[in-house]
Design a protein around this motif. Structure first.
Motif, PDB file in Angstrom:
ATOM      1  N   TRP A 123     -70.094 -15.480-173.766  1.00  0.00           N
ATOM      2  CA  TRP A 123     -69.823 -14.812-172.484  1.00  0.00           C
ATOM      3  C   TRP A 123     -68.791 -15.622-171.698  1.00  0.00           C
ATOM      4  CZ3 TRP A 123     -72.071 -10.378-170.134  1.00  0.00           C
ATOM      5  CH2 TRP A 123     -71.759 -10.207-168.775  1.00  0.00           C
TER       6      TRP A 123
ATOM      7  N   LEU B 193     -72.926 -13.194-165.340  1.00  0.00           N
ATOM      8  CA  LEU B 193     -73.907 -13.568-166.360  1.00  0.00           C
ATOM      9  C   LEU B 193     -75.294 -13.653-165.743  1.00  0.00           C
ATOM     10  CD1 LEU B 193     -74.748 -14.456-169.175  1.00  0.00           C
ATOM     11  CD2 LEU B 193     -73.999 -16.784-168.614  1.00  0.00           C
TER      12      LEU B 193
ATOM     13  N   ILE C 260     -68.043  -9.534-175.880  1.00  0.00           N
ATOM     14  CA  ILE C 260     -69.129  -9.407-174.914  1.00  0.00           C
ATOM     15  C   ILE C 260     -70.211  -8.468-175.439  1.00  0.00           C
ATOM     16  CG2 ILE C 260     -69.687  -8.648-172.568  1.00  0.00           C
ATOM     17  CD1 ILE C 260     -66.789  -9.650-171.848  1.00  0.00           C
TER      18      ILE C 260
END
Length: 323
Positions: A124, A162, A273
């Motif tokens: 990420w 996140l 992702i």
């Protein structure tokens, strides 16, 4: 937990408490895929304080950074850069503190993914760091020293997203936050989801309840996947504007190559992702395949927000008032 997005909650510095699943507005339980439906198993028995501590820690990071920005002139770009770098470190620490909790849930819901949490978090960060670097080339001050503050701020925003993803899709022991509302912000894309629900197929009229449940569930998965794909395509529509801005700053570059580089950045970012969402989507008992696609949808929306953070001219349109 309140239906407010976690980003709003933590920016206000609120300490949110857990609530039962009925108040979450969550979609139907997802298909566990590799291990059967995710709703066929329970998640790990986690202490709700894990979630409270995560929210509290991220909230402190965000309120501290906001306070410091308010006290620091935008002309003092070195100090502003340091504020964002401190924010990155602070939110990263808060997120890293829940890695083991996610792994415990995955031990139950998808054991083959339980060792992938570290790689998912790192991916990420890596993918968003590369996206930020790509977006920066389209910033009007890309050749100025002050761009360092924008660069650090973009990475900090990605780390905050996140935290949002963890709170919205993973089990931390309490109720989960609401994901961003794609229906309000991307109504044309949301039509694909609705059409998929209408086209459930013959099994929807089966006399076998399990067959009906499976058919409706699969339609939800397919529709959410189409929704995510559509939002990602909308992101790519910003390429001509971004390309023009890059060429304004770097007139010697080849326009076709700039276009291709931007397209590759969007496509590679979406693919990378999506692999992270494989982990986050299964990190709850009611996640699974549907959770993966819901995560992809939210992640695409957050990438659009990130793009708008760096280049406000291509920021996502605000949802109509009252939505």
């Amino acid at each position: 937990m309140s239906a407010l997005r976690i980003s709003v909650a933590i920016l206000l510095g609120l300490t949110l408490t857990a609530c039962d699943d009925e108040s979450q507005g969550r979609a139907a339980p997802g298909d566990g895929g590799v291990g059967g439906k995710a709703d066929d198993v329970d998640g790990a028995d986690l202490d709700p304080d894990i979630q409270k501590d995560h929210l509290r820690a991220v909230g402190i990071c965000e309120t501290t950074a906001r306070r410091d920005r308010e006290r620091t002139s935008e002309l003092r770009f070195a100090e502003r850069t340091e504020i964002e770098q401190d924010r990155i470190a602070c939110v990263s620490d808060a997120n890293d503190a829940v890695r083991s909790a996610l792994a415990l849930t995955l031990d139950v819901t998808a054991p083959q993914l339980s060792d992938d949490v570290d790689n998912a978090f790192n991916a990420w960060r890596s993918e968003h760091s590369k996206l930020c670097a790509t977006f920066l080339d389209a910033h009007e001050e890309v050749l100025e020293k002050s761009i360092s503050a924008v660069d650090a701020g973009c990475v900090a925003q990605a780390e905050l997203h996140l935290a949002e993803a963890v709170e919205a899709f993973a089990d931390l022991g309490g109720g989960r936050a609401s994901a961003p509302d794609a229906k309000a912000q991307y109504p044309e894309c949301y039509e694909f989801y609705e059409l998929a629900l209408e086209d459930v197929g013959a099994d929807a009229s089966s006399e076998i309840p399990e067959a009906v449940t499976d058919a409706v569930f699969q339609a939800q998965v397919d529709g959410t996947e189409l929704l995510a794909d559509c939002i990602e395509e909308e992101l790519a529509e910003a390429i001509p504007v971004l390309s023009d801005r890059v060429l304004d700053s770097y007139p010697g570059r080849d326009g076709t190559q700039v276009d291709q580089a931007l397209l590759s950045a969007f496509e590679d970012g979406a693919e990378g992702i999506a692999q992270v969402c494989d982990v986050l989507g299964y990190a709850s008992a009611d996640g699974g395949a549907l959770g993966v696609q819901q995560c992809r949808t939210a992640a695409a929306m957050w990438r659009h927000e990130l793009l708008g953070y760096v280049v406000p001219e291509v920021a996502p349109e605000e949802a109509p008032a009252g939505e």
